[in-house]
Design an enzyme around this catalytic site. Structure first.
Site, PDB file in Angstrom:
ATOM      1  CB  SER A 129      -0.958   0.011   1.193  1.00 31.20           C
ATOM      2  OG  SER A 129      -2.031  -0.871   0.971  1.00 31.20           O
ATOM      3  CB  SER A 158      -4.619   1.749   3.923  1.00 34.81           C
ATOM      4  OG  SER A 158      -3.740   1.223   2.964  1.00 34.81           O
ATOM      5  CE  LYS A 187      -1.665   4.152   2.638  1.00 40.82           C
ATOM      6  NZ  LYS A 187      -1.655   2.982   3.560  1.00 40.82           N
ATOM      7  CE  LYS A 242      -4.779   1.432  -0.647  1.00 43.46           C
ATOM      8  NZ  LYS A 242      -4.119   0.196  -0.228  1.00 43.46           N
TER       9      LYS A 242
END
Length: 418
Positions: free
Chosen positions: A95, A159, A261, A98
């Site tokens: 992720s 997320s 993140k 992202k």
């Protein structure tokens, strides 16, 4: 003559009782002492954590030895990588992908191509069908709409795979169209070891990124996303009456951390890109393929603590300040002030900032006309006999070319001055 004393028939029983009482008392004391001993051991263990293992990099620098596949510690202001391990190997980023999805949305909002209240539809292809894609969902109902800002929070904080795909379809016309935008932006930023195949980071055959590239992307978000960057520090997000916490554990334990993140898939392991600012110095850390959530957080703490303990920023010269005067031939003025045009910061070993000196070199035979801002030399920073870096020296004013007769006069004067 040996005398014999009669043995009481009660003696064996009395001895047994005495032994039993003594043994019981010993066991009782041990039983009471054991919990104290265990508690003391736990306390001592927590008070004295294990010493961080170290290794040596290619430059002979002692750096932390971390159990993961790749990591990078970068200085934000300069882009200088302070230390790394396997920084350029393309690995599954999970992720962390992202970050590019949110970055493109943020740039769309800044440019006005997107509006915060624009409605984004949750299509069937993006919808989290019964938790499809694991628990990384914003949980927008099928065919329902949420605003761009709600979806952006769903990407950054929760997320959400569903929010990522829905935004990709909204911005790019399709996820494939958005992925093309992601790869184009990666190339623009110089992310040479990265190739995206989707917007959410689920595994793909060629969906890869390097730790260095993730640090470059993090720096771009901090530098270019402006008012939207604080989203990366938000600890929780509620949508559709479902509250979800940010998985970046450092946001709850380290007040100097303000993003960015987390990521996890079985293939990618546990990943984390984080940013910390202490005493005006911002560092960016990237961890790829740690073996647990705790490990990625602990390893990031190690890198930040090590970085701030071993490095500091130095400013060899300030922009707009005249460093010297450069002689100019055939100009209406015989010289021009020279300095640097942009802020110049570098990272040096702790304690070396005061030792940084500068050496200026001007281009020979400077002739008018010279425009303000034209490069006319270079400024080199040195410390302890070692060159640390250089930056251009520019003219701080315009110098027009002198008239014909004035140039002749200067030329003649030059002959006699030799």
């Amino acid at each position: 003559m040996t005398r014999k004393f009669p043995i009481s028939p009660l003696l064996p029983s009395l001895l047994a009782a005495a032994i039993l009482a003594t043994t019981a008392g010993t066991f009782s004391a041990a039983a009471q002492a054991k919990p104290k001993s265990q508690a003391a051991a736990r306390k001592a263990k927590s008070a004295a954590p294990a010493e961080q293992a170290m290794t040596t990099d290619a430059n002979g620098q002692s750096i932390p030895l971390l159990q993961n596949k790749a990591w990078v510690l970068m200085d934000y202001n300069t882009g200088q990588v302070l230390a790394s391990s396997n920084p350029d190997e393309p690995l599954p980023p999970a992720s962390l992908t992202k970050m590019m999805t949110s970055y493109l949305v943020e740039q769309g909002l800044k440019s006005g191509r997107l509006k915060p209240d624009d409605k984004v539809t949750m299509s069937e292809s993006a919808w989290c069908r019964g938790g499809k894609g694991g628990d990384s969902c914003m949980f927008v109902p099928l065919n329902a709409q949420a605003t761009v800002m709600e979806m952006l929070r769903g990407v950054v904080i929760a997320s959400g795979n569903d929010a990522s795909k829905a935004l990709a379809e909204h911005v790019g016309g399709s996820e494939a169209g958005f992925v093309a935008m992601m790869n184009a932006e990666a190339a623009k930023l110089g992310m040479t070891k990265t190739h995206f195949e989707n917007s959410d980071g689920l595994p793909g055959p060629n969906h890869k990124a390097s730790a260095r590239d993730m640090a470059v992307l993090a720096a771009a978000i901090i530098r270019n996303s402006g008012e939207y960057y604080p989203l990366y520090a938000e600890r929780e997000f509620t949508y559709n009456n479902i509250k979800q916490g940010n998985r970046n554990a450092l946001l709850y334990t380290d007040p100097t951390v303000d993003g960015l993140k987390t990521g996890h898939t079985q293939e990618a392991g546990y990943c984390l890109t984080a940013s910390s600012t202490r005493n005006g110095m911002r560092l960016i850390s990237v961890i790829l393929n740690a073996n647990s959530m705790q490990a990625r957080a602990d390893q990031t703490r190690v890198l930040f603590n090590w970085g701030y303990a071993n490095f500091e920023e130095a400013t060899p010269a300030k922009p707009g300040t005249a460093l010297t005067n450069a002689k100019v031939l055939y100009g209406v003025a015989p010289e021009v002030a020279a300095g640097i045009a942009k802020p110049w910061t570098m990272v040096v070993k702790k304690g070396e900032a005061a030792a940084v000196k500068t050496e200026i070199t001007l281009n020979p035979g400077l002739e008018a006309p010279i425009a303000k801002g034209a490069v006319i030399g270079k400024l080199v920073a040195v410390a302890n006999g070692k060159t640390l870096g250089e930056t251009p020296v520019v003219a701080m004013a315009d110098v027009e070319r002198a008239g014909f007769f004035q140039r002749i006069k200067q030329r003649i004067a030059g002959w006699f001055s030799k």
